[in-house]
Each structure stands twice: as C-alpha cells, then as structure tokens.
Write an enzyme that holds these catalytic residues in place. Structure first.
Site, PDB file in Angstrom:
ATOM      1  N   ASP A  90      -4.161   5.739   6.091  1.00  0.00           N
ATOM      2  CA  ASP A  90      -4.678   6.967   6.688  1.00  0.00           C
ATOM      3  C   ASP A  90      -5.701   6.584   7.761  1.00  0.00           C
ATOM      4  OD1 ASP A  90      -5.178   9.736   6.905  1.00  0.00           O
ATOM      5  OD2 ASP A  90      -6.662   9.714   5.322  1.00  0.00           O
ATOM      6  N   THR A  91      -6.979   6.505   7.417  1.00  0.00           N
ATOM      7  CA  THR A  91      -7.972   6.056   8.396  1.00  0.00           C
ATOM      8  C   THR A  91      -7.847   4.553   8.670  1.00  0.00           C
ATOM      9  OG1 THR A  91      -9.624   5.567   6.700  1.00  0.00           O
ATOM     10  CG2 THR A  91      -9.630   7.808   7.621  1.00  0.00           C
ATOM     11  N   PHE A 141      -1.642  16.204   3.993  1.00  0.00           N
ATOM     12  CA  PHE A 141      -1.898  15.553   2.709  1.00  0.00           C
ATOM     13  C   PHE A 141      -0.601  15.533   1.910  1.00  0.00           C
ATOM     14  CE2 PHE A 141      -3.103  15.204  -1.697  1.00  0.00           C
ATOM     15  CZ  PHE A 141      -4.032  14.173  -1.643  1.00  0.00           C
ATOM     16  N   GLU A 156       0.844  -1.206   0.000  1.00  0.00           N
ATOM     17  CA  GLU A 156       0.000   0.000   0.000  1.00  0.00           C
ATOM     18  C   GLU A 156       0.876   1.252   0.000  1.00  0.00           C
ATOM     19  OE1 GLU A 156      -2.473   1.647  -0.440  1.00  0.00           O
ATOM     20  OE2 GLU A 156      -4.266   1.051   0.638  1.00  0.00           O
ATOM     21  N   ASP A 157       0.350   2.335  -0.548  1.00  0.00           N
ATOM     22  CA  ASP A 157       1.098   3.594  -0.493  1.00  0.00           C
ATOM     23  C   ASP A 157       1.022   4.232   0.883  1.00  0.00           C
ATOM     24  OD1 ASP A 157      -1.599   4.210  -0.728  1.00  0.00           O
ATOM     25  OD2 ASP A 157      -1.365   5.675  -2.339  1.00  0.00           O
ATOM     26  N   ASP A 203      -0.912  10.860  -5.613  1.00  0.00           N
ATOM     27  CA  ASP A 203      -1.371  11.974  -6.450  1.00  0.00           C
ATOM     28  C   ASP A 203      -1.873  13.155  -5.643  1.00  0.00           C
ATOM     29  OD1 ASP A 203      -3.832  10.547  -5.656  1.00  0.00           O
ATOM     30  OD2 ASP A 203      -4.791  11.991  -6.992  1.00  0.00           O
ATOM     31  N   THR A 238      -9.417   1.494   4.013  1.00  0.00           N
ATOM     32  CA  THR A 238      -9.076   0.767   2.790  1.00  0.00           C
ATOM     33  C   THR A 238      -8.349  -0.539   3.110  1.00  0.00           C
ATOM     34  OG1 THR A 238      -8.824   2.874   1.638  1.00  0.00           O
ATOM     35  CG2 THR A 238      -7.888   0.937   0.561  1.00  0.00           C
ATOM     36  N   ARG A 251       2.229  12.366  -9.453  1.00  0.00           N
ATOM     37  CA  ARG A 251       2.657  11.008  -9.092  1.00  0.00           C
ATOM     38  C   ARG A 251       4.108  10.767  -9.500  1.00  0.00           C
ATOM     39  NH1 ARG A 251      -1.953   7.904  -7.698  1.00  0.00           N
ATOM     40  NH2 ARG A 251      -3.852   8.480  -8.781  1.00  0.00           N
TER      41      ARG A 251
HETATM   42  P1  5GP Z   1      -7.567   5.168   4.221  1.00  0.00           P
HETATM   43  O1  5GP Z   1      -8.599   4.196   3.747  1.00  0.00           O
HETATM   44  O2  5GP Z   1      -6.519   4.536   5.096  1.00  0.00           O
HETATM   45  O3  5GP Z   1      -8.207   6.369   4.883  1.00  0.00           O
HETATM   46  O4  5GP Z   1      -6.891   5.779   2.956  1.00  0.00           O
HETATM   47  C1  5GP Z   1      -6.054   5.049   2.147  1.00  0.00           C
HETATM   48  C2  5GP Z   1      -5.949   5.658   0.791  1.00  0.00           C
HETATM   49  O5  5GP Z   1      -6.275   7.040   0.761  1.00  0.00           O
HETATM   50  C3  5GP Z   1      -4.522   5.577   0.304  1.00  0.00           C
HETATM   51  O6  5GP Z   1      -4.279   4.350  -0.346  1.00  0.00           O
HETATM   52  C4  5GP Z   1      -4.433   6.763  -0.620  1.00  0.00           C
HETATM   53  O7  5GP Z   1      -4.894   6.408  -1.898  1.00  0.00           O
HETATM   54  C5  5GP Z   1      -5.379   7.771  -0.027  1.00  0.00           C
HETATM   55  N1  5GP Z   1      -4.678   8.746   0.830  1.00  0.00           N
HETATM   56  C6  5GP Z   1      -4.693   8.844   2.167  1.00  0.00           C
HETATM   57  N2  5GP Z   1      -3.933   9.859   2.605  1.00  0.00           N
HETATM   58  C7  5GP Z   1      -3.391  10.417   1.497  1.00  0.00           C
HETATM   59  C8  5GP Z   1      -2.476  11.497   1.281  1.00  0.00           C
HETATM   60  O8  5GP Z   1      -1.992  12.189   2.185  1.00  0.00           O
HETATM   61  N3  5GP Z   1      -2.139  11.743  -0.017  1.00  0.00           N
HETATM   62  C9  5GP Z   1      -2.640  11.032  -1.069  1.00  0.00           C
HETATM   63  N4  5GP Z   1      -2.232  11.372  -2.280  1.00  0.00           N
HETATM   64  N5  5GP Z   1      -3.489   9.998  -0.896  1.00  0.00           N
HETATM   65  C10 5GP Z   1      -3.861   9.694   0.369  1.00  0.00           C
END
Ligand code: 5GP
Length: 173
Positions: A103-104, A152, A99-100, A159, A107, A165
């Site tokens: 965050d929460t 962010f 995974e990149d 992106d 995903t 990217r």
């Molecule tokens: P989560 O489900 O953990 O909230 O979010 C995961 C996805 O949200 C990451 O795979 C990414 O695609 C996107 N995301 C979360 N934070 C960032 C951020 O700071 N920058 C970018 N470009 N994408 C983010």
C-alpha cells in the site's frame, strides 16, 4: 487515508489461481538450479504463500515473520513493529519476501532493510496486490499478482477487522 467506497475491486478465485501459476513459473525459471527461501509476512500473506509455494516446481525452504500493520483500523499508523521474527538464518540465501499487499510501501521498506542487514545472497519481493497510487516509499516488487486501485480489499488471507480472511476471492465490498 482509506476512503470507504472509493473504488471497487473484484478478483475471482480463478483469476487468482491463474496469476499464481504464472508467478510460480517465473520464479521457477529465475531460480532454476537454486533453492529459494520464501519468507511469508503474516498474517495476510498466509493463503497466497500456501498457493505460491505449490506453484513453484523447485526445491525450496520457507519461514514466517509477523509485523503489525493496520490492526482493526483501516488505515496505516506509519509505524511497523516486528511481532514475530524468522526461525531460520538467511545469510547467503536467495530470499523472496511474500507479501499480501503493498500500500504505502512502509511495511515492505522496513522488511527489506531488516532482511538486507542479514546479508542474504539476494532479496526479492513477491506481492499479491499493489496499490501504486498510495505509495509513500518506492519499493521494488519483482513478482506482482495484481495492481489495484485505491480501495480497501479483503478476502484470500486479507482481513476486514480480522474477519473474512477465509473468502476464496478478493473483494472491496
Ligand atoms: P503498507 O505498509 O504498504 O502501507 O501496508 C502494508 C500492509 O497493510 C499490508 O501487508 C496489509 O496488512 C495492510 N493493508 C494495506 N492495504 C490493505 C487493504 O486494502 N486491505 C487489507 N486487508 N489490508 C491492507
């Protein structure tokens, strides 16, 4: 909720390369004598995946899936949709999700459940970035590049409204 300008993150090309070398070495050690199967979460993890697999000195296989996340908005909808599924079966495989950024955790939590149901022999996570202060769901990260503050970030595969990217570093401004 994303708040522009809240934090500042700068991770250089050299710092990323050094960290990925360490992650590759750890994976090599943990999976010695095995053949891990790496699953790249598109789109954001594509550059991390490309560098990580080349840092793992083991036979391995790989595959790709895609989920919807933020779209062009810099906030999470809280809903995850599988846009592209894997090509290969993972039953009995030693799977590592790549995974990149976590965050929460929504995903990754979704992906862990989805792939666990396919009965891999093991299921671990490699994530380039994590924002622990934003977590809503606790998720395991076995191989983590960098813990960052709540900002962010973009670049190195991530992106900003689909652009940037291709930046070789990670930045929040
Ligand atoms: P989560 O489900 O953990 O909230 O979010 C995961 C996805 O949200 C990451 O795979 C990414 O695609 C996107 N995301 C979360 N934070 C960032 C951020 O700071 N920058 C970018 N470009 N994408 C983010």
């Amino acid at each position: 909720m994303f708040q522009p300008g809240k934090g500042r993150v700068q991770i250089s090309e050299a710092q990323i390369a050094e960290r990925i070398r360490a992650l590759g070495a750890a994976i090599r050690q943990d999976y010695a004598g095995q053949e891990p199967h790496l699953v790249c979460v598109l789109n954001g993890a594509f550059i991390f995946m490309a560098d990580l697999v080349r840092a793992i000195d083991l036979p391995l296989t790989l595959d790709f899936l895609a989920v919807s996340s933020y779209g062009n908005a810099e906030k999470s909808s809280g809903e995850v949709e599988l846009i592209k599924d894997l090509r290969l079966p993972i039953a009995g495989r030693q799977v590592i999700i790549v995974e990149d950024i976590v965050d929460t955790g929504i995903t990754l939590n979704y992906l862990l459940r989805l792939l666990e149901a396919r009965q891999p022999a093991s299921l671990r996570v490699a994530a380039l970035l994590s924002k622990p202060s934003r977590r809503q769901v606790e998720v395991p990260i076995h191989y983590l590049g960098f813990e960052i503050e709540d900002a962010f970030v973009y670049g190195y595969g991530l992106d900003r409204a689909q652009r940037d990217r291709n930046l070789p570093f990670i930045t929040s401004q």
